[in-house]
Structures are given as structure tokens and as C-alpha cells.
Design an enzyme around this catalytic site. Structure first.
Site, short mmCIF file in Angstrom:
data_model
loop_
_atom_site.label_atom_id
_atom_site.label_comp_id
_atom_site.label_asym_id
_atom_site.label_seq_id
_atom_site.Cartn_x
_atom_site.Cartn_y
_atom_site.Cartn_z
N CYS A 47 0.79 -1.24 0.00
CA CYS A 47 0.00 0.00 0.00
C CYS A 47 0.82 1.29 0.00
CB CYS A 47 -0.91 0.06 1.23
SG CYS A 47 -2.08 -1.29 1.32
N HIS A 101 -1.66 5.72 2.45
CA HIS A 101 -1.63 4.82 3.59
C HIS A 101 -1.85 5.72 4.81
CE1 HIS A 101 -0.71 1.06 5.43
NE2 HIS A 101 0.29 1.54 6.12
#
Ligand SMILES: [Ca+2]
Ligand SMILES: [Ca+2]
Length: 446
Positions: A47, A101
Site C-alpha cells: 500500500c 496509507h
């Protein structure tokens, strides 16, 4: 611009053909409206590193952001992110859900932003969309001792209780307003990230006894260098899935989660269609990384093979992309930043962008295109170019696959002398220097 991100969606999308049972009528409908890239790849199969590369335009080997805990703002305090560049160019820049993130939010780039979770001071707090519902008596699959989130099963809740659904309401409300300036709306969905808990009705189209499992070669790792085998080390996951007789349930859970998020994407597309902005809004849809479901005996992301790196990427550009067009050239999520600069006439172009503007491909998907795509993970690199994938690990061991004859990347051709010349050509594109890793942090608030 409507910028839609999805978390951990691989190529199990109707239009990409990654799984014959994938049910994604809305993503497919979006593809029918514009152009789908058949070979789009993340810059990093995780991510934070993937999203930071896309949103700053800077590849991991230049930034040092390789992992989820690498604080991008510590190493790039002055970088102008993509949302920030839109803001500097007079756009209303508004975002919700998971774009970055969430441990490392962007601090100056948004006019407004509502994460699923937000860093406040030195703590992560729940955002306005509420908590993900969880079923009673988890883990459902019995494997959960390994990791709580590695679980799947039905929820007996209404869609309205799902944070991704509340996110769509937020987008719909925003698309109903009038604006004095052009907008950049970012909308980041959390599914199909683990755990795969979605309402029961999304499981219904996938009866367990009809689930088709991925095709796996049991000795697939035999021709892979030891560092590659190490990346697939979560083969313990695979052993656990088999041991608990959960393979069909897992595939069902992922398909159901994809069907759920696709339905939510449909609500956003419907709202855009019904809005005054239907004909002058660029839509970009992407996922941050792919996902293994047992291929190479691996689960999750974090490898440099096709499963963990191939992702959906769709562009709809009014008066530019042709409805229902497809592009087979390999492209990267890093290419989104320079492409949006071109499409929206943004300035100035930041230095050190790692991607290429896809404008020529949006105009003609078959135009000559010779740009290799680079993927990076834990210091290892992979190149996707034409029909080939080349992987080079830090100890200089290699893999080479020819998708024309081996679409599942089963046969490592790195030692085959017939490919020596092309392998040398691919090796030229492996970075010679890698930036030192960014500082490891749990959170960094604004
Ligand atoms: Ca992800
Ligand atoms: Ca193999």
C-alpha cells in the site's frame, strides 16, 4: 477529475479476465466508457510504497519509500503531491476514504479530507465513516491464529453500515453541489482489503460448490532463486488454508468483496452520470497492488510476480478516449501523475517524475511504445517490457518469463541461452542505485 482508488484489487475484474467468476459490472461499464490498460502495474506491491509513488510521481528507488512504515514526508518534505499540484492550479481538492496509507497523511494538499482513520496528534482515530462491521465469533475460518485479519465470511448487516458505502454517500453529496472552480475528487475504497467481511448478498452469486480455484503448479517454486522463495514465504498461509479446508471459502470471500466494492463504485458512477459534471469529468480508476490467492503457493501481496503487481487502470477522458478501447502496452501507476498534468494543463511539472504521460496512448492505444515498467520490492526489482517479465534480486539471481508462451509465469527462462540477449537488454533498466530506506515510523501526524 474523479480519482477512484481500490485497495488490494488484482486482475479479478471482468474486463481483465483474471478470474472467470469475477463479478464487476460497474468497473466493466466504466471500461466500456473509456480506455482500460490491460498491462498496468504498481511501482511497489504494498500500500504505502505504491500509493506514495503514484501520488508523488517518484519511484521507490529514488525516494527510499519501500515499505508500509517508511515515512514519505520525512524524506520528501518539499515534494508537491498530485492533489497539492491540483490545489496550486486552482482546483477544489477534496478527498475521502483511503488515498494515502493512513499512517502518513498528506498535510497541505487537500482543501478537505476525510479518512477512514485519521492521525490526530500521535494517535490514529476513527474517521467519520465509522468502523468496519465484523461478524460474531471470529475468526470464521479457524486460521485466525496466524493473523486476525486473514479471515473471510458473511456479515448480516445492511450496506448502509459499511464505511465504503458511507464513502459513496459522501461522494454523491459532493457531486450534487455546484462549484466555482474545477474539482479534483479522490475517493478511496477499502475493500477488497482483508478481512473479507461483506454483507451476505454479495456472497450469493458465488456458491461454494461452484467456486473455481486458481490454477496452481505445486512445484512452481523449484526454478526460483532462494530470495524469490523467501518472498513467497507466506506459503505458511497456503498450508494453513489447505489444512483448514478453506481454499474455496477464501476465493469466495475475495470474489464477494470485489463484487461489493464494484457495487459501491457503481453508486459513484451513477451519481456522476446524474450530475452536471457527467460530460466534463475525467475519471481515473486504479488499485494500489495485486494479490495472490495461492499462486506460487503464496497469499497476499509483496512479490514481484504478475499476481501481486498487475492492477486495473482505467481512464475516461471526455472527447478524448474512445469508448470501449483497450491498450496492451505495459504502463505504471507512476504514469498517472504526468498524464494528469498533460490532460489538465497543470504547472509547473515537478522535477524527477518517474513515469511517462500516457496521453499518446489515450489518443491511440496502439501507438509505438517502448517504455519498460519498473517494479520494486525490498531492494529487488522487476521489469515488464513487451511480453516479458524480468526479475533481479539483490544477490543478482534472476527470473525471466515470456508471457506469450507462459502467461502464468511457471517457467523461469533466465538460464536459457536463447534469451541471453533480450535478458541483457532488460537488465539495463534495473536501477544501479537505490535510495537509502526512509525512516521507519508508526505514524506521522500533521
Ligand atoms: Ca493495498
Ligand atoms: Ca516455476
Amino acid at each position: 477529475v474523479l480519482f477512484i482508488s481500490i485497495d488490494d484489487l488484482n486482475d479479478w475484474v471482468g474486463v481483465l479476465g483474471g478470474h472467470p467468476q469475477a463479478k464487476t459490472p460497474n468497473i466493466d461499464r466504466l471500461a466500456q466508457k473509456g480506455l482500460v490498460f490491460n498491462q498496468a502495474y504498481c511501482a511497489a506491491p504494498i500500500c504505502n510504497a505504491s500509493r506514495v509513488a503514484l501520488l508523488t510521481g517518484i519511484p521507490p528507488h529514488k525516494s527510499g519509500v519501500y515499505q508500509n512504515k517508511h515515512s514519505w514526508r520525512r524524506v520528501m518534505p518539499d515534494v508537491v503531491t498530485l492533489p497539492h499540484l491540483f490545489k496550486q492550479n486552482g482546483y477544489w481538492v477534496s478527498g475521502a476514504g483511503k488515498i494515502y496509507h493512513e499512517s502518513f497523511p498528506e498535510c497541505g494538499g487537500w482543501d478537505e479530507y476525510y479518512g477512514f482513520n485519521q492521525v490526530v496528534g500521535d494517535k490514529m482515530q476513527l474517521g467519520i465513516f465509522g468502523r468496519e462491521p465484523i461478524p460474531p465469533n471470529i475468526p470464521i475460518n479457524g486460521i485466525g491464529a496466524l493473523e486476525k485479519a486473514f479471515d473471510w465470511g458473511e456479515l448480516s448487516v445492511a450496506d448502509e453500515q459499511m464505511p465504503d458505502r458511507k464513502l459513496t454517500d459522501w461522494v454523491r453529496e459532493n457531486l450534487g453541489k455546484s462549484y466555482q472552480q474545477p474539482f479534483f475528487f479522490a475517493c478511496g475504497f477499502s475493500h477488497p482489503h482483508l478481512p473479507w467481511y461483506v454483507p451476505q448478498k454479495y456472497f450469493e452469486p458465488f456458491p461454494l460448490d461452484e467456486i473455481q480455484l486458481p490454477i496452481i503448479k505445486q512445484d512452481d517454486l523449484n526454478d526460483i532463486p532462494s530470495l524469490g522463495i523467501k518472498l513467497a514465504a507466506s506459503e505458511r498461509d497456503h498450508a494453513a488454508v489447505i489444512e483448514h479446508n478453506q481454499y474455496r471459502q477464501a476465493v469466495q470471500g475475495y470474489l464477494a468483496s470485489i463484487y461489493f466494492v464494484d457495487t459501491m463504485i457503481g453508486r459513484v458512477l451513477d451519481a456522476l452520470d446524474a450530475s452536471p459534471y457527467a460530460d466534463n469529468t475525467i475519471i481515473v480508476l486504479w488499485s494500489d497492488n495485486g494479490w495472490h490467492l495461492g499462486e506460487k503457493l503464496h497469499w497476499r501481496k509483496g512479490t514481484l510476480w504478475e499476481e501481486a503487481t498487475r492492477i486495473p487502470l482505467i481512464f475516461v477522458v471526455p472527447k478524448q478516449t474512445q469508448a470501449g478501447s483497450k491498450c496492451d502496452r505495459p504502463v505504471s501507476l507512476l504514469d498517472i501523475y504526468p498524464t494528469l498534468i498533460d490532460l489538465c494543463g497543470l504547472s509547473p511539472t515537478p522535477p524527477n517524475l518517474g513515469g511517462k504521460s500516457l496521453l499518446p496512448l489515450l489518443e491511440n492505444p496502439n501507438v509505438a511504445w517502448d517504455n519498460p515498467v519498473l517494479m520494486t520490492w525490498q531492494g529487488h526489482h522487476s521489469i515488464r517490457w513487451q511480453q516479458l517479465r524480468y526479475i533481479r534480486y539483490t544477490d543478482e539471481t534472476e527470473e525471466l518469463y515470456d508471457h506469450k508462451i507462459d502467461p502464468l509465469e511457471w517457467n523461469n527462462l533466465a538460464a536459457d541461452s536463447k534469451y541471453a540477449q533480450v535478458k541483457a537488454q532488460l537488465a539495463q533498466w534495473i536501477p544501479r542505485e537505490n535510495a537509502p530506506p526512509a525512516p521507519i515510523m508508526d505514524l506521522l501526524g500533521c
